[in-house]
Structure formats: C-alpha cells, structure tokens
Motif scaffolding. Structure first.
Motif, PDB file in Angstrom:
ATOM      1  N   TYR A  53      57.547  46.704  22.104  1.00  0.00           N
ATOM      2  CA  TYR A  53      57.619  45.407  21.404  1.00  0.00           C
ATOM      3  C   TYR A  53      57.321  45.907  19.704  1.00  0.00           C
ATOM      4  O   TYR A  53      57.741  45.565  18.763  1.00  0.00           O
ATOM      5  N   GLU A  54      56.092  46.378  19.715  1.00  0.00           N
ATOM      6  CA  GLU A  54      55.435  46.935  18.412  1.00  0.00           C
ATOM      7  C   GLU A  54      56.535  48.215  17.828  1.00  0.00           C
ATOM      8  O   GLU A  54      56.671  47.784  16.452  1.00  0.00           O
TER       9      GLU A  54
ATOM     10  N   ARG B 166      59.743  48.075  18.400  1.00  0.00           N
ATOM     11  CA  ARG B 166      60.982  47.621  17.868  1.00  0.00           C
ATOM     12  C   ARG B 166      60.794  46.917  16.598  1.00  0.00           C
ATOM     13  O   ARG B 166      61.359  46.942  15.772  1.00  0.00           O
ATOM     14  N   CYS B 167      59.465  46.194  16.466  1.00  0.00           N
ATOM     15  CA  CYS B 167      59.303  45.402  15.149  1.00  0.00           C
ATOM     16  C   CYS B 167      58.937  46.347  14.162  1.00  0.00           C
ATOM     17  O   CYS B 167      59.596  46.109  13.050  1.00  0.00           O
TER      18      CYS B 167
ATOM     19  N   GLY C  27      60.289  43.993  11.090  1.00  0.00           N
ATOM     20  CA  GLY C  27      59.884  42.476  11.172  1.00  0.00           C
ATOM     21  C   GLY C  27      60.279  42.170  12.671  1.00  0.00           C
ATOM     22  O   GLY C  27      60.662  42.928  13.310  1.00  0.00           O
ATOM     23  N   GLY C  28      60.074  40.798  12.782  1.00  0.00           N
ATOM     24  CA  GLY C  28      60.433  40.109  13.931  1.00  0.00           C
ATOM     25  C   GLY C  28      58.851  39.764  14.685  1.00  0.00           C
ATOM     26  O   GLY C  28      59.050  39.749  16.094  1.00  0.00           O
ATOM     27  N   TRP C  29      57.697  40.291  14.268  1.00  0.00           N
ATOM     28  CA  TRP C  29      56.630  40.042  14.994  1.00  0.00           C
ATOM     29  C   TRP C  29      56.285  38.653  15.361  1.00  0.00           C
ATOM     30  O   TRP C  29      56.081  38.350  16.493  1.00  0.00           O
TER      31      TRP C  29
ATOM     32  N   ASP D 242      62.302  44.254  25.304  1.00  0.00           N
ATOM     33  CA  ASP D 242      61.017  45.404  25.300  1.00  0.00           C
ATOM     34  C   ASP D 242      60.863  45.715  26.575  1.00  0.00           C
ATOM     35  O   ASP D 242      60.082  46.876  26.932  1.00  0.00           O
TER      36      ASP D 242
END
Length: 182
Positions: free
Chosen positions: A130-131, A133-134, A139-141, A149
């Motif tokens: 997830y981290e 990808r963001c 962004g997208g957090w 993910d």
C-alpha cells in the motif's frame, strides 16, 4: 482465452498491462514492442467460443474472484464494429481489463483486513505494498488499502492461464498471472 491473454509457462502472452493504472492506450501495451494494443484487438471476444453472460477469473494472490460481464468498460459503442447485428455483446478483452481494474481498486473492508490477523505478517506485507503504491502514484493515502495491495507490488498483468482440459472438456477455470513492473 484470446491470444492477447493466452499464457503458459512456456509461451507468454503478448500483453503487458500495469493494473495500478486505469485501462488506456498508455497502460495496455504489447510486451515486446511496448506499443499500445489496438482498440480493434481489445474489442474482440475474450474467449473462444464467445461468452455472453460472465467470465470468472481467479488469482492465487487474491481471496476474491474477478467477475467479468459484457461491457464492463461502460464504453462500448452502441453498435460494435465486430458485432453490428447483435443486441448482445460477448465479454471482450477490454471488458476483462476494466473488470480487473475495478475489482483491484476496491477498498478493503475492515472485516477483510481483520481476517488477516491483527499485525500479522500478511497485514505487514500488504501495508508495505500500500505504501509503495501510494508513493508510486504520488498520493492515495486517504483512500486506504485496496485489493491491488494483496498483489505485493506484482501489478503487471502478463496473461491468463487456462487450466488444462480434462477428458476433452475445456476448463472454465482461468488464472490471472501477474509480475512486478519493470
């Protein structure tokens, strides 16, 4: 499966599609030439014979199935150039890509997250994905963990592998094959 997706361990499909991005001419590429896949190819039936109801795709990395229905992209022309006289459209290659993207971008529910186990190895691994990808998207957090993910960074679709036929009967099980983007 359509030759665009047909994958075996010996013969790889020509598609390379990073599913972190919405399906477009920039994200749906020919693996060897890096050129966009023509829309005419994307508009062809995803299976032979054509499926008109739904196609179910699985992946060992995901606890969810991908359900593909005709016109999943919502962008099909009123009359298809390949199927001008039919009211029903088959599941097409572009339908597969949009259904996959839509499935992978769904937010993970609290229940799905909790089933992994509090602070489990799986939760930590998915949190790292997830981290990453963001960071990659800049962004997208705020939207939280998404199904993509679960792929642990292996977001590039490189084909769909059909299970071998048994007793001359084609299998209805298809497995999505992902790799890490280069």
């Amino acid at each position: 499966m359509h030759p665009l997706f047909e994958y075996t361990h010996l013969d790889h499909a020509p598609i390379s599609c990073d599913t972190i991005y919405p399906p477009s001419s920039r994200s749906i590429l020919d693996r060897s030439t890096r050129a966009s896949i023509p829309y005419e190819t994307l508009d062809e039936p995803a299976t032979e014979p054509a499926v008109y109801s739904q196609l179910v795709l699985k992946c060992d990395l995901l606890p969810w199935e991908v359900i593909v229905r005709p016109n999943a992209s919502g962008a099909a022309p009123a009359k298809s150039t390949r199927f001008p006289f039919t009211r029903r459209r088959p599941v097409t290659n572009v339908d597969v890509l949009f259904a996959l993207y839509d499935t992978l971008t769904e937010c993970v529910t609290e229940d799905e997250w909790a089933r992994l186990g509090h602070r489990s190895r799986a939760q930590r691994k998915i949190s790292r994905a997830y981290e990453q990808r963001c960071i990659k998207l800049g962004g997208g957090w705020e939207t939280g963990v998404r199904r993509i993910d679960w792929l642990d960074g292996r977001t590039r679709l490189v084909g769909i592998e059909m299970a071998p036929a048994k007793d001359g009967v084609a299998s209805d099980v298809a497995t999505l094959v992902f790799k890490t983007p280069v």
